[in-house]
Motif scaffolding. Structure first.
Motif, PDB file in Angstrom:
ATOM      1  N   LYS A   1     -22.043   7.718   2.824  1.00  0.00           N
ATOM      2  CA  LYS A   1     -21.227   8.503   1.894  1.00  0.00           C
ATOM      3  C   LYS A   1     -21.874   9.869   1.759  1.00  0.00           C
ATOM      4  CE  LYS A   1     -20.064   8.905  -3.002  1.00  0.00           C
ATOM      5  NZ  LYS A   1     -21.023   9.999  -3.229  1.00  0.00           N
ATOM      6  N   ASP A   2     -21.146  10.873   2.185  1.00  0.00           N
ATOM      7  CA  ASP A   2     -21.672  12.244   2.164  1.00  0.00           C
ATOM      8  C   ASP A   2     -23.027  12.320   2.861  1.00  0.00           C
ATOM      9  OD1 ASP A   2     -19.420  13.025   0.751  1.00  0.00           O
ATOM     10  OD2 ASP A   2     -20.365  12.716  -1.197  1.00  0.00           O
TER      11      ASP A   2
ATOM     12  N   VAL B   1     -16.977  11.549   1.028  1.00  0.00           N
ATOM     13  CA  VAL B   1     -16.501  11.251   2.380  1.00  0.00           C
ATOM     14  C   VAL B   1     -17.291  10.065   2.914  1.00  0.00           C
ATOM     15  CG1 VAL B   1     -16.243  12.120   4.727  1.00  0.00           C
ATOM     16  CG2 VAL B   1     -15.865  13.649   2.791  1.00  0.00           C
TER      17      VAL B   1
ATOM     18  N   ASN C   1     -10.950  10.601  -3.280  1.00  0.00           N
ATOM     19  CA  ASN C   1     -10.875  11.545  -4.393  1.00  0.00           C
ATOM     20  C   ASN C   1     -10.676  10.757  -5.688  1.00  0.00           C
ATOM     21  OD1 ASN C   1     -10.940  13.875  -2.672  1.00  0.00           O
ATOM     22  ND2 ASN C   1      -8.800  13.509  -2.176  1.00  0.00           N
TER      23      ASN C   1
ATOM     24  N   THR D   1     -11.763   9.669   3.100  1.00  0.00           N
ATOM     25  CA  THR D   1     -12.128  10.543   1.983  1.00  0.00           C
ATOM     26  C   THR D   1     -11.562   9.969   0.685  1.00  0.00           C
ATOM     27  OG1 THR D   1     -12.118  12.481   3.422  1.00  0.00           O
ATOM     28  CG2 THR D   1     -11.977  12.872   1.047  1.00  0.00           C
TER      29      THR D   1
ATOM     30  N   THR E   1      -7.115   9.432   3.494  1.00  0.00           N
ATOM     31  CA  THR E   1      -7.455  10.040   2.202  1.00  0.00           C
ATOM     32  C   THR E   1      -6.909   9.164   1.089  1.00  0.00           C
ATOM     33  OG1 THR E   1      -7.398  12.270   3.159  1.00  0.00           O
ATOM     34  CG2 THR E   1      -7.266  12.094   0.761  1.00  0.00           C
TER      35      THR E   1
ATOM     36  N   GLN F   1     -16.739   9.465  -5.665  1.00  0.00           N
ATOM     37  CA  GLN F   1     -15.960  10.401  -4.848  1.00  0.00           C
ATOM     38  C   GLN F   1     -16.803  10.908  -3.692  1.00  0.00           C
ATOM     39  OE1 GLN F   1     -13.133  13.341  -6.515  1.00  0.00           O
ATOM     40  NE2 GLN F   1     -14.559  14.897  -5.775  1.00  0.00           N
TER      41      GLN F   1
END
Length: 414
Positions: free
Chosen positions: A201-202, A230, A249, A247, A174, A228
């Motif tokens: 990504k996502d 995952v 952020n 991940t 993370t 931003q």
């Protein structure tokens, strides 16, 4: 009796090249095969006698002397996975039974790894716990007896290796970054065959910034809120699939580009206070009036349009006058700003009599007065023939607490 000849359990017929004779007088049964064939006729021959009272069988083995003949070759290509066993097989006919010598890259292989399945006439080579370094290469087998020899086709053994993913950066799963900071994903991906490597990504595929040898790099020079998410690396080949997840952020401190400011409205009109603020995550806004939190109501309307946050006071009245405070908080940063809402009333002139009825005597002192009302207190400007009057020795302007403005004229003149 009825006489039946069988070869390896199957009845022999003229189609098999067999000739069968029975001499009833002497009881002799005879099987003749004019042209024996190694593949067709070698094996166990059975003579079966039957009559109503029973049956009897006699067997013998028919060995056909012949040079080695490969009936099932080695595959040209063979694959196995590193660390697993693999067996190479070749089926050979020949009598006497041929001796087999196995070779790896033209070097003889010790006989303890070779076996023979007599039932299948199959020669086998067991390769235990195969590795690329020790076992990948070309294999062949040479078969030889007193009548000749033969050699199999070469078999190229490829040892596949499972996928191995090594994360170089970041060092954690993370990552917390602020906007404009750099972000890097870096992995070394190994495997044989070469793995197919995908980054998402996502759930949506993104392109690697660079791929050099084993190293796969995804780089963002300055992160933005849209980065931003995952990130998942998936590496896959024939043997295995490996994944790695990171991940990201992204946060942004509060950036107030338009501050809260004092607002003036007329009685009965709507008054709006607003602030413009950029931040990520998006901030939560709380409004207060004289330190009492406000909610959406018929009196107060709270709105958010992108990065603009506003509070509207509907039909402003005198009780709405006061200090309004906005509290901005996005979990990363917070701020407070205050402003005053002023509710005014238009100025109103209240004169005892119209100014054009005012009269005086030349040379005497005189006064002209008007009473004004309004919120906030009106600013009064006196004019003579359309031009502002300035106070001097003869002209004096004064205002009383009740809102009356008086122009005093000393020694009036035409």
């Amino acid at each position: 009796p009825k006489v039946t000849w069988l070869l390896n359990g199957k009845p022999l017929t003229p189609k098999d090249g067999a000739q069968v004779e029975l001499n009833a007088a002497t009881g002799d049964a005879k099987l003749s095969i004019p042209k024996v064939d190694l593949q067709q006729h070698a094996g166990v021959v059975t003579c079966k006698l039957e009559n109503p009272h029973g049956s009897q069988e006699e067997t013998t083995r028919l060995d056909i002397l012949a040079a080695p003949l490969i009936t099932s070759q080695l595959p040209k290509q063979e694959e196995t996975v590193s660390g697993k066993d693999v067996t190479l097989r070749v089926v050979v006919r020949g009598a006497p039974r041929p001796e087999a010598t196995w070779y790896f890259n033209d070097t003889p292989i010790p006989a303890e790894n070779a076996t023979y399945d007599e039932e299948k006439s199959e020669y086998q080579l067991l390769i235990k716990e195969a590795t690329v370094a020790a076992h990948e290469g070309t294999y062949r087998v040479v078969l030889k007896n007193d009548l000749g020899e033969t050699e199999s086709t070469p078999c190229v053994l490829t040892v596949l290796e499972a996928v191995k993913v090594t994360k170089i950066a970041p060092t954690t799963d993370t990552v917390d970054l602020k906007v404009v900071e750099p972000f890097e994903l870096s992995f070394d991906v190994e495997g044989k065959e070469a793995p197919k490597v995908q980054l998402t990504k996502d759930g949506k595929e993104v392109k690697w910034t660079s791929v050099e040898g084993l190293r796969h790099v995804y780089l963002v020079g300055e992160v933005k809120p849209e980065h931003q998410g995952v990130y998942k690396l998936t590496a896959k080949n024939k043997t295995s699939t490996e994944e790695a997840i990171v991940t990201l952020n992204v946060t942004a401190p509060l950036n107030i580009t338009q501050s809260l400011s004092d607002t003036h409205v007329l009685l009965g009109q709507n008054g709006t206070l607003q602030i413009t603020c950029d931040a990520f995550p998006a901030p939560k806004i709380t409004w207060f009036f004289n330190e009492t939190e406000l909610k959406n109501s018929t009196k107060h309307k709270i709105e958010v349009k992108q990065n603009v946050f506003s509070l509207t006071v509907n039909k402003a009245d005198h009780p709405d006058v006061g200090i309004y405070r906005v509290h901005v908080d996005n979990g990363i940063d917070q701020a407070d700003q205050t402003a005053k809402l002023n509710v005014g009333v238009k100025p109103k002139v209240e004169a005892a009599k119209p100014a054009n009825d005012q009269s005086c005597v030349i040379g005497q002192d005189t006064q002209i007065s008007w009473k004004f009302s309004g919120i906030e207190k009106p600013q009064v400007t006196w004019l003579f023939n359309g031009q502002p009057l300035e106070a001097n020795e003869r002209l004096q302007i004064s205002e009383s607490e009740d809102g009356t403005s008086t122009l005093s004229i000393k020694s009036a003149q035409l």
